[in-house]
Design a protein around this motif. Structure first.
Motif, PDB file in Angstrom:
ATOM      1  N   VAL A  39     -19.372 -44.547  -4.750  1.00 45.94           N
ATOM      2  CA  VAL A  39     -19.082 -44.146  -6.133  1.00 45.94           C
ATOM      3  C   VAL A  39     -17.611 -43.831  -6.322  1.00 45.94           C
ATOM      4  O   VAL A  39     -16.958 -44.266  -7.270  1.00 45.94           O
ATOM      5  CB  VAL A  39     -19.953 -42.926  -6.514  1.00 45.94           C
ATOM      6  CG1 VAL A  39     -19.498 -42.338  -7.853  1.00 45.94           C
ATOM      7  CG2 VAL A  39     -21.419 -43.324  -6.586  1.00 45.94           C
ATOM      8  N   VAL A  40     -17.068 -43.045  -5.377  1.00 44.19           N
ATOM      9  CA  VAL A  40     -15.644 -42.677  -5.483  1.00 44.19           C
ATOM     10  C   VAL A  40     -14.752 -43.903  -5.375  1.00 44.19           C
ATOM     11  O   VAL A  40     -13.781 -44.068  -6.128  1.00 44.19           O
ATOM     12  CB  VAL A  40     -15.293 -41.637  -4.398  1.00 44.19           C
ATOM     13  CG1 VAL A  40     -13.781 -41.384  -4.369  1.00 44.19           C
ATOM     14  CG2 VAL A  40     -16.039 -40.333  -4.652  1.00 44.19           C
ATOM     15  N   SER A  41     -15.085 -44.795  -4.438  1.00 44.72           N
ATOM     16  CA  SER A  41     -14.280 -46.020  -4.282  1.00 44.72           C
ATOM     17  C   SER A  41     -14.322 -46.874  -5.542  1.00 44.72           C
ATOM     18  O   SER A  41     -13.298 -47.418  -5.993  1.00 44.72           O
ATOM     19  CB  SER A  41     -14.796 -46.822  -3.081  1.00 44.72           C
ATOM     20  OG  SER A  41     -14.678 -46.078  -1.893  1.00 44.72           O
ATOM     21  N   ALA A  42     -15.535 -47.010  -6.094  1.00 42.75           N
ATOM     22  CA  ALA A  42     -15.671 -47.816  -7.319  1.00 42.75           C
ATOM     23  C   ALA A  42     -14.869 -47.212  -8.461  1.00 42.75           C
ATOM     24  O   ALA A  42     -14.204 -47.909  -9.231  1.00 42.75           O
ATOM     25  CB  ALA A  42     -17.148 -47.934  -7.700  1.00 42.75           C
ATOM     26  N   LYS A  43     -14.941 -45.877  -8.552  1.00 40.87           N
ATOM     27  CA  LYS A  43     -14.200 -45.218  -9.616  1.00 40.87           C
ATOM     28  C   LYS A  43     -12.699 -45.413  -9.472  1.00 40.87           C
ATOM     29  O   LYS A  43     -11.982 -45.672 -10.438  1.00 40.87           O
ATOM     30  CB  LYS A  43     -14.544 -43.730  -9.608  1.00 40.87           C
ATOM     31  CG  LYS A  43     -13.920 -42.954 -10.759  1.00 40.87           C
ATOM     32  CD  LYS A  43     -14.374 -41.507 -10.755  1.00 40.87           C
ATOM     33  CE  LYS A  43     -13.749 -40.766 -11.923  1.00 40.87           C
ATOM     34  NZ  LYS A  43     -14.149 -39.340 -11.946  1.00 40.87           N
ATOM     35  N   ILE A  44     -12.260 -45.254  -8.207  1.00 39.29           N
ATOM     36  CA  ILE A  44     -10.827 -45.448  -7.950  1.00 39.29           C
ATOM     37  C   ILE A  44     -10.399 -46.875  -8.265  1.00 39.29           C
ATOM     38  O   ILE A  44      -9.392 -47.125  -8.921  1.00 39.29           O
ATOM     39  CB  ILE A  44     -10.488 -45.091  -6.493  1.00 39.29           C
ATOM     40  CG1 ILE A  44     -10.681 -43.579  -6.265  1.00 39.29           C
ATOM     41  CG2 ILE A  44      -9.064 -45.513  -6.151  1.00 39.29           C
ATOM     42  CD1 ILE A  44     -10.547 -43.170  -4.816  1.00 39.29           C
ATOM     43  N   PHE A  46     -12.003 -49.430 -10.090  1.00 41.60           N
ATOM     44  CA  PHE A  46     -12.115 -49.859 -11.497  1.00 41.60           C
ATOM     45  C   PHE A  46     -11.283 -48.999 -12.417  1.00 41.60           C
ATOM     46  O   PHE A  46     -10.735 -49.486 -13.401  1.00 41.60           O
ATOM     47  CB  PHE A  46     -13.584 -49.841 -11.933  1.00 41.60           C
ATOM     48  CG  PHE A  46     -14.406 -50.910 -11.269  1.00 41.60           C
ATOM     49  CD1 PHE A  46     -14.218 -52.238 -11.611  1.00 41.60           C
ATOM     50  CD2 PHE A  46     -15.340 -50.583 -10.290  1.00 41.60           C
ATOM     51  CE1 PHE A  46     -14.979 -53.225 -10.991  1.00 41.60           C
ATOM     52  CE2 PHE A  46     -16.093 -51.561  -9.678  1.00 41.60           C
ATOM     53  CZ  PHE A  46     -15.929 -52.898 -10.018  1.00 41.60           C
ATOM     54  N   GLY A  47     -11.183 -47.706 -12.077  1.00 42.32           N
ATOM     55  CA  GLY A  47     -10.340 -46.840 -12.888  1.00 42.32           C
ATOM     56  C   GLY A  47      -8.896 -47.255 -12.828  1.00 42.32           C
ATOM     57  O   GLY A  47      -8.178 -47.258 -13.815  1.00 42.32           O
ATOM     58  N   ASN A  50      -8.438 -50.258 -14.961  1.00 39.72           N
ATOM     59  CA  ASN A  50      -8.425 -49.897 -16.380  1.00 39.72           C
ATOM     60  C   ASN A  50      -7.084 -49.305 -16.777  1.00 39.72           C
ATOM     61  O   ASN A  50      -6.559 -49.575 -17.859  1.00 39.72           O
ATOM     62  CB  ASN A  50      -9.543 -48.885 -16.677  1.00 39.72           C
ATOM     63  CG  ASN A  50     -10.914 -49.556 -16.614  1.00 39.72           C
ATOM     64  OD1 ASN A  50     -11.024 -50.765 -16.757  1.00 39.72           O
ATOM     65  ND2 ASN A  50     -11.955 -48.743 -16.393  1.00 39.72           N
ATOM     66  N   ASP A  51      -6.543 -48.442 -15.868  1.00 39.68           N
ATOM     67  CA  ASP A  51      -5.240 -47.858 -16.156  1.00 39.68           C
ATOM     68  C   ASP A  51      -4.177 -48.943 -16.259  1.00 39.68           C
ATOM     69  O   ASP A  51      -3.308 -48.918 -17.142  1.00 39.68           O
ATOM     70  CB  ASP A  51      -4.849 -46.853 -15.072  1.00 39.68           C
ATOM     71  CG  ASP A  51      -5.730 -45.605 -15.140  1.00 39.68           C
ATOM     72  OD1 ASP A  51      -6.352 -45.395 -16.203  1.00 39.68           O
ATOM     73  OD2 ASP A  51      -5.793 -44.881 -14.127  1.00 39.68           O
TER      74      ASP A  51
END
Length: 229
Positions: A39-44, A46-47, A50-51
């Protein structure tokens, strides 16, 4: 002996059950840790994308705004330049009109002065009521809209009558709107004579005019009168 064996078996079963539960708990914790890592890796990942995308969009929007402002500035500069050119053209046209009007006025003044210079003025005239007589070789026919063989027509509604008054006005300088016609009639073949005055009778004239084929009536002599007979 049997009692001891039975007790030992139960002890082994208890240990096995505890180990099994411990393994389940450890496996659950490991699975939870792996899930958190994912989850953390995906957030990092894809986030971050997005940034970057957001930053790219903001940069593109800023560049587009700059280009749009530059285009507006160029358009405004072009409009101002066109307005300036239009104003210059209008000013040139106005100056041209003024110059043409001045030249026309100067030409008319020069023509009048030339005519004045050529005038021959003598005291008296053909009758006692004549103060002085004016003859001017610079006088020209006033033009005509008539064609073909000409016969003088002494009818106020006729074109010929209006053209005779035009010649009389030309010779005396009295505008037709300020003119009283006391007499206008025949003075011989293609010749006429008219007696006119200003409406207040401050100026009184007898005018002799001749017909010139294709060119209209031409003044030949003006008598300044003392009175209207």
């Amino acid at each position: 002996m049997k009692g001891n064996e039975h007790s030992s078996r139960e002890s082994r079963l208890g240990k096995r059950e505890k180990r099994k539960k411990t393994n389940i708990i450890l496996n659950s914790l490991i699975a939870l840790v792996i899930l958190l890592i994912i989850v953390v890796s995906a957030k990092i990942f894809f986030g971050g994308n997005n940034d970057e995308a957001l930053q790219t969009d903001e940069q593109t929007a800023s560049e587009n705004e700059i280009k749009e402002n530059e285009n507006k500035t160029d358009d405004q500069a072009g409009d101002l330049e066109q307005e300036k050119e239009d104003e210059e053209e209008i000013e040139k046209a106005r100056e041209g009109e003024e110059q043409a009007a001045e030249e026309k006025e100067e030409a008319e003044k020069a023509e009048e002065e030339s005519e004045e210079d050529e005038k021959v003025v003598t005291e008296g005239g053909s009758s006692p009521d004549v103060e002085k007589t004016i003859e001017n070789p610079a006088w020209e026919p006033v033009g005509t809209s008539q064609s073909g063989e000409h016969t003088a027509v002494y009818d106020q509604s006729a074109v010929d009558w209006q053209e005779m008054l035009q010649a009389i006005s030309y010779a005396t300088g009295v505008d037709q709107g300020n003119m009283t016609v006391w007499f206008l009639g025949n003075n011989g073949p293609n010749k006429s004579v008219g007696t006119i005055s200003t409406k207040d009778q401050s100026e009184k004239y007898r005018v002799y005019i001749d017909w010139v084929d294709g060119q209209g009536w031409k003044p030949v002599k003006v008598e300044v009168l003392n009175e209207i007979n």
